[in-house]
Write an enzyme that holds these catalytic residues in place. Structure first.
Site, PDB file in Angstrom:
ATOM      1  N   TYR A 174      40.257  29.766  62.558  1.00 56.01           N
ATOM      2  CA  TYR A 174      39.103  30.167  63.080  1.00 56.01           C
ATOM      3  C   TYR A 174      37.811  29.324  62.610  1.00 56.01           C
ATOM      4  O   TYR A 174      36.797  28.883  63.264  1.00 56.01           O
ATOM      5  CB  TYR A 174      38.796  31.595  62.844  1.00 56.01           C
ATOM      6  CG  TYR A 174      39.465  32.413  63.879  1.00 56.01           C
ATOM      7  CD1 TYR A 174      39.582  32.560  65.311  1.00 56.01           C
ATOM      8  CD2 TYR A 174      40.885  33.130  63.207  1.00 56.01           C
ATOM      9  CE1 TYR A 174      40.272  33.265  66.029  1.00 56.01           C
ATOM     10  CE2 TYR A 174      41.653  34.027  64.090  1.00 56.01           C
ATOM     11  CZ  TYR A 174      41.197  34.061  65.296  1.00 56.01           C
ATOM     12  OH  TYR A 174      42.221  34.672  66.215  1.00 56.01           O
ATOM     13  N   ARG A 187      40.408  49.040  72.305  1.00 56.15           N
ATOM     14  CA  ARG A 187      39.828  49.331  73.627  1.00 56.15           C
ATOM     15  C   ARG A 187      40.502  49.981  74.515  1.00 56.15           C
ATOM     16  O   ARG A 187      40.009  50.428  75.638  1.00 56.15           O
ATOM     17  CB  ARG A 187      39.441  47.761  74.214  1.00 56.15           C
ATOM     18  CG  ARG A 187      38.107  47.216  73.524  1.00 56.15           C
ATOM     19  CD  ARG A 187      38.003  45.822  73.834  1.00 56.15           C
ATOM     20  NE  ARG A 187      39.068  45.189  73.298  1.00 56.15           N
ATOM     21  CZ  ARG A 187      39.292  43.642  73.297  1.00 56.15           C
ATOM     22  NH1 ARG A 187      38.371  43.278  74.257  1.00 56.15           N
ATOM     23  NH2 ARG A 187      40.412  43.351  72.912  1.00 56.15           N
ATOM     24  N   ARG A 199      46.570  47.165  65.990  1.00 54.42           N
ATOM     25  CA  ARG A 199      44.995  47.447  66.869  1.00 54.42           C
ATOM     26  C   ARG A 199      45.160  48.859  67.543  1.00 54.42           C
ATOM     27  O   ARG A 199      44.796  49.107  68.592  1.00 54.42           O
ATOM     28  CB  ARG A 199      45.341  46.570  68.170  1.00 54.42           C
ATOM     29  CG  ARG A 199      44.689  45.022  67.645  1.00 54.42           C
ATOM     30  CD  ARG A 199      43.267  44.861  67.838  1.00 54.42           C
ATOM     31  NE  ARG A 199      43.027  43.634  66.678  1.00 54.42           N
ATOM     32  CZ  ARG A 199      42.488  42.401  67.334  1.00 54.42           C
ATOM     33  NH1 ARG A 199      42.500  42.506  68.526  1.00 54.42           N
ATOM     34  NH2 ARG A 199      42.383  41.482  66.550  1.00 54.42           N
ATOM     35  N   ASP A 206      37.704  43.593  60.444  1.00 55.63           N
ATOM     36  CA  ASP A 206      38.068  42.442  61.296  1.00 55.63           C
ATOM     37  C   ASP A 206      38.477  41.638  59.932  1.00 55.63           C
ATOM     38  O   ASP A 206      37.891  41.265  59.376  1.00 55.63           O
ATOM     39  CB  ASP A 206      37.322  41.976  62.420  1.00 55.63           C
ATOM     40  CG  ASP A 206      37.825  40.875  63.137  1.00 55.63           C
ATOM     41  OD1 ASP A 206      38.521  41.250  64.046  1.00 55.63           O
ATOM     42  OD2 ASP A 206      37.850  39.792  62.865  1.00 55.63           O
ATOM     43  N   ARG A 256      32.085  52.088  71.251  1.00 54.98           N
ATOM     44  CA  ARG A 256      31.513  50.599  71.533  1.00 54.98           C
ATOM     45  C   ARG A 256      30.533  50.615  72.727  1.00 54.98           C
ATOM     46  O   ARG A 256      29.740  49.668  72.467  1.00 54.98           O
ATOM     47  CB  ARG A 256      32.828  50.049  72.142  1.00 54.98           C
ATOM     48  CG  ARG A 256      33.488  49.398  70.845  1.00 54.98           C
ATOM     49  CD  ARG A 256      32.614  48.199  69.925  1.00 54.98           C
ATOM     50  NE  ARG A 256      33.033  46.838  70.546  1.00 54.98           N
ATOM     51  CZ  ARG A 256      32.276  46.104  71.279  1.00 54.98           C
ATOM     52  NH1 ARG A 256      30.882  46.442  71.441  1.00 54.98           N
ATOM     53  NH2 ARG A 256      32.168  45.011  71.968  1.00 54.98           N
TER      54      ARG A 256
HETATM   55  O1  CP3 Z   1      43.434  49.046  64.703  1.00 59.67           O
HETATM   56  C1  CP3 Z   1      43.630  47.933  64.144  1.00 59.67           C
HETATM   57  O2  CP3 Z   1      44.540  47.229  64.001  1.00 59.67           O
HETATM   58  C2  CP3 Z   1      42.395  47.856  62.976  1.00 59.67           C
HETATM   59  C3  CP3 Z   1      41.443  46.923  63.404  1.00 59.67           C
HETATM   60  C4  CP3 Z   1      41.592  45.323  63.616  1.00 59.67           C
HETATM   61  C5  CP3 Z   1      40.509  44.560  64.284  1.00 59.67           C
HETATM   62  N1  CP3 Z   1      40.989  43.225  64.300  1.00 59.67           N
HETATM   63  C6  CP3 Z   1      39.801  44.959  65.204  1.00 59.67           C
HETATM   64  C7  CP3 Z   1      39.254  44.412  66.450  1.00 59.67           C
HETATM   65  C8  CP3 Z   1      42.452  44.419  62.927  1.00 59.67           C
HETATM   66  C9  CP3 Z   1      43.556  44.630  61.778  1.00 59.67           C
HETATM   67  C10 CP3 Z   1      42.169  43.023  63.309  1.00 59.67           C
HETATM   68  C11 CP3 Z   1      42.613  41.955  62.733  1.00 59.67           C
HETATM   69  C12 CP3 Z   1      42.301  40.600  63.514  1.00 59.67           C
HETATM   70  N2  CP3 Z   1      41.281  40.017  63.988  1.00 59.67           N
HETATM   71  C13 CP3 Z   1      43.451  39.474  63.454  1.00 59.67           C
HETATM   72  C14 CP3 Z   1      44.792  39.551  63.020  1.00 59.67           C
HETATM   73  C15 CP3 Z   1      45.661  40.417  63.866  1.00 59.67           C
HETATM   74  C16 CP3 Z   1      46.183  39.757  65.180  1.00 59.67           C
HETATM   75  O3  CP3 Z   1      45.747  40.173  66.327  1.00 59.67           O
HETATM   76  O4  CP3 Z   1      46.706  38.656  65.211  1.00 59.67           O
HETATM   77  C17 CP3 Z   1      42.895  38.455  64.267  1.00 59.67           C
HETATM   78  C18 CP3 Z   1      43.345  37.221  64.559  1.00 59.67           C
HETATM   79  C19 CP3 Z   1      41.459  38.799  64.331  1.00 59.67           C
HETATM   80  C20 CP3 Z   1      40.471  37.963  65.032  1.00 59.67           C
HETATM   81  C21 CP3 Z   1      39.960  38.678  66.043  1.00 59.67           C
HETATM   82  N3  CP3 Z   1      38.911  39.745  66.202  1.00 59.67           N
HETATM   83  C22 CP3 Z   1      40.055  38.611  67.621  1.00 59.67           C
HETATM   84  C23 CP3 Z   1      41.144  37.513  68.186  1.00 59.67           C
HETATM   85  C24 CP3 Z   1      39.166  39.414  68.289  1.00 59.67           C
HETATM   86  C25 CP3 Z   1      39.369  39.517  69.710  1.00 59.67           C
HETATM   87  C26 CP3 Z   1      40.206  40.253  70.075  1.00 59.67           C
HETATM   88  C27 CP3 Z   1      40.697  40.929  71.231  1.00 59.67           C
HETATM   89  O5  CP3 Z   1      41.422  41.795  71.423  1.00 59.67           O
HETATM   90  O6  CP3 Z   1      40.056  40.385  72.312  1.00 59.67           O
HETATM   91  C28 CP3 Z   1      38.439  40.204  67.641  1.00 59.67           C
HETATM   92  C29 CP3 Z   1      37.751  41.131  67.811  1.00 59.67           C
HETATM   93  C30 CP3 Z   1      38.367  42.693  67.644  1.00 59.67           C
HETATM   94  N4  CP3 Z   1      38.669  42.950  66.372  1.00 59.67           N
HETATM   95  C31 CP3 Z   1      38.313  43.728  68.510  1.00 59.67           C
HETATM   96  C32 CP3 Z   1      38.939  44.666  67.688  1.00 59.67           C
HETATM   97  C33 CP3 Z   1      39.165  46.111  68.211  1.00 59.67           C
HETATM   98  C34 CP3 Z   1      37.960  43.710  69.862  1.00 59.67           C
HETATM   99  C35 CP3 Z   1      36.528  44.052  69.891  1.00 59.67           C
HETATM  100  C36 CP3 Z   1      35.744  44.746  70.834  1.00 59.67           C
HETATM  101  O7  CP3 Z   1      35.595  46.079  70.630  1.00 59.67           O
HETATM  102  O8  CP3 Z   1      35.031  44.222  71.761  1.00 59.67           O
END
Ligand code: CP3
Length: 350
Positions: A157, A37, A33, A82, A46
């Site tokens: 999910y 944020r 990540r 994502d 964003r």
């Molecule tokens: O920089 C990076 O790592 C690349 C981007 C990336 C995102 N999601 C962006 C994102 C990657 C590799 C993911 C993978 C992802 N998404 C996973 C596997 C990794 C892990 O965390 O176990 C999972 C389970 C998801 C599903 C998902 N998408 C979740 C649980 C969330 C909420 C996350 C949070 O931190 O609140 C998302 C949304 C998401 N995906 C965000 C980001 C930056 C937050 C979105 C925002 O800007 O509002």
């Protein structure tokens, strides 16, 4: 400039060399990540566009992918997207709040059969466009990682319909409806194979599979339910010749099963000792991880001690990629990340 994935071995960037367990000038580091944020420049983007729009705009996705690379001396980049993006491409309506919320949770065979087989070039062309744009904007020594979710994680999910701590609904569903569950994970595995192949075709130089929730299963269920579709995906990508990384969150009890996979790198969370894991995984696999994201809230002196502990646990041999044990928290101070990256390089410089 575009770096060829087939560059000569002696010119391999440290990240790709470590994936192949070759000696490196310093231990490579990137942060799960890393585009997100905790960065004010990400929050600025964003504030103007929603998350879905961001994932669908190749220019904006490339921009936020490059943001952490401009700020820190990171050794790898991961495409901003994502794990649920290809699921939308298969016809499932969902939104992010901020985790994925599914319009209609998938719980019947009819719904499974209605999932469109993924055609990446038609269903998610913007991901491959973002990969091409990002690769063109990256320095040659910073490889680009493509990724997907593991079938069990995506299944969790899709069946739960929303993020959950225990995912009790999909875990019960896997027991109550083993045939529907297997059919769903089969379709997800097929889709992730073509999806990851398309990412490599567009320029991704390593491919990572996120097993975020398989660790909720006991070792026997993990081996029966989560592992087979992962094995099929990895075997279906092997001919590409790019390193394959399997992030096995909370899978410390499943390492003997994981050792049977043809993955090049196993990503581990902080609950598992890298040294103990390496003994079970054997010399054919590199490891990635595993600083607790909480340690980025330590004083700079304590952070260095915690980094030393991770490095000592990984041991002196080749094949360690430094990372956090899971995604960085949004509250993290970017200066801590700078200290982490610089210290790992300084401490491991040969
Ligand atoms: O920089 C990076 O790592 C690349 C981007 C990336 C995102 N999601 C962006 C994102 C990657 C590799 C993911 C993978 C992802 N998404 C996973 C596997 C990794 C892990 O965390 O176990 C999972 C389970 C998801 C599903 C998902 N998408 C979740 C649980 C969330 C909420 C996350 C949070 O931190 O609140 C998302 C949304 C998401 N995906 C965000 C980001 C930056 C937050 C979105 C925002 O800007 O509002």
């Amino acid at each position: 400039m575009t770096a060829s994935p087939a560059v000569k071995t002696d010119a391999l960037p440290p990240f790709l060399a470590a994936c192949r367990r070759q000696p490196v000038a310093h231990t490579p580091i990137w942060v799960m990540r890393q585009a997100g944020r905790y960065l004010p420049e990400y929050r600025a983007v964003r504030s103007k566009v929603g998350f879905t729009e961001l994932t669908r705009s190749p220019e904006l996705a490339a921009e936020v992918t490059l943001q952490p690379i401009r700020r820190f001396a990171l050794d790898a980049s991961i495409i901003f997207s994502d794990i649920m993006v290809p699921i939308e491409g298969m016809g499932v309506a969902l939104e992010y709040a901020p985790g994925p919320v599914i319009g209609e949770p998938v719980r019947t065979m009819k719904q499974v059969e209605a999932l469109r087989p993924l055609n990446p070039a038609e269903d998610v062309p913007f991901v491959m466009e973002a990969i091409k744009l990002t690769r063109a904007g990256l320095p040659a020594h910073v490889p680009l990682i493509g990724f997907a979710g593991s079938p069990f994680t995506l299944f969790s999910y899709l069946v739960a319909g929303k993020p959950s701590k225990e995912f009790s609904v999909p875990r019960a569903f896997a027991q109550a409806e083993p045939e529907i569950s297997a059919a769903l994970m089969d379709r997800l595995a097929d889709a992730m194979i073509v999806y990851l192949r398309a990412q490599a075709g567009a320029g991704a130089q390593a491919l990572m599979l996120f097993e975020s929730w398989g660790g909720l299963l006991g070792p026997n269920d993990y081996r029966r339910i989560a592992l087979p579709p992962v094995k099929r995906i990895i075997d279906g990508l092997k001919d590409l010749g790019v390193p394959l990384i399997y992030f096995a969150n909370q899978c410390g009890s499943n390492l003997d099963s994981i050792a049977t996979l043809n993955a090049d790198v196993i990503g581990l969370d902080w609950r598992t000792s890298l040294g103990a894991a390496r003994k079970v995984l054997g010399p054919s696999k590199a490891v990635q991880g595993n600083l607790d994201p909480a340690h980025l809230f330590s004083s700079p002196a304590d952070l260095r001690k915690r980094v030393d502990e991770v490095l000592a646990d990984a041991g002196p041999g080749p094949g360690h990629i430094f990372n956090l044990g899971h995604g960085i928290w949004p509250e993290t101070d970017p200066d801590s990340v700078a200290q982490l990256v610089d210290y790992v390089h300084e401490r491991t410089a040969k």
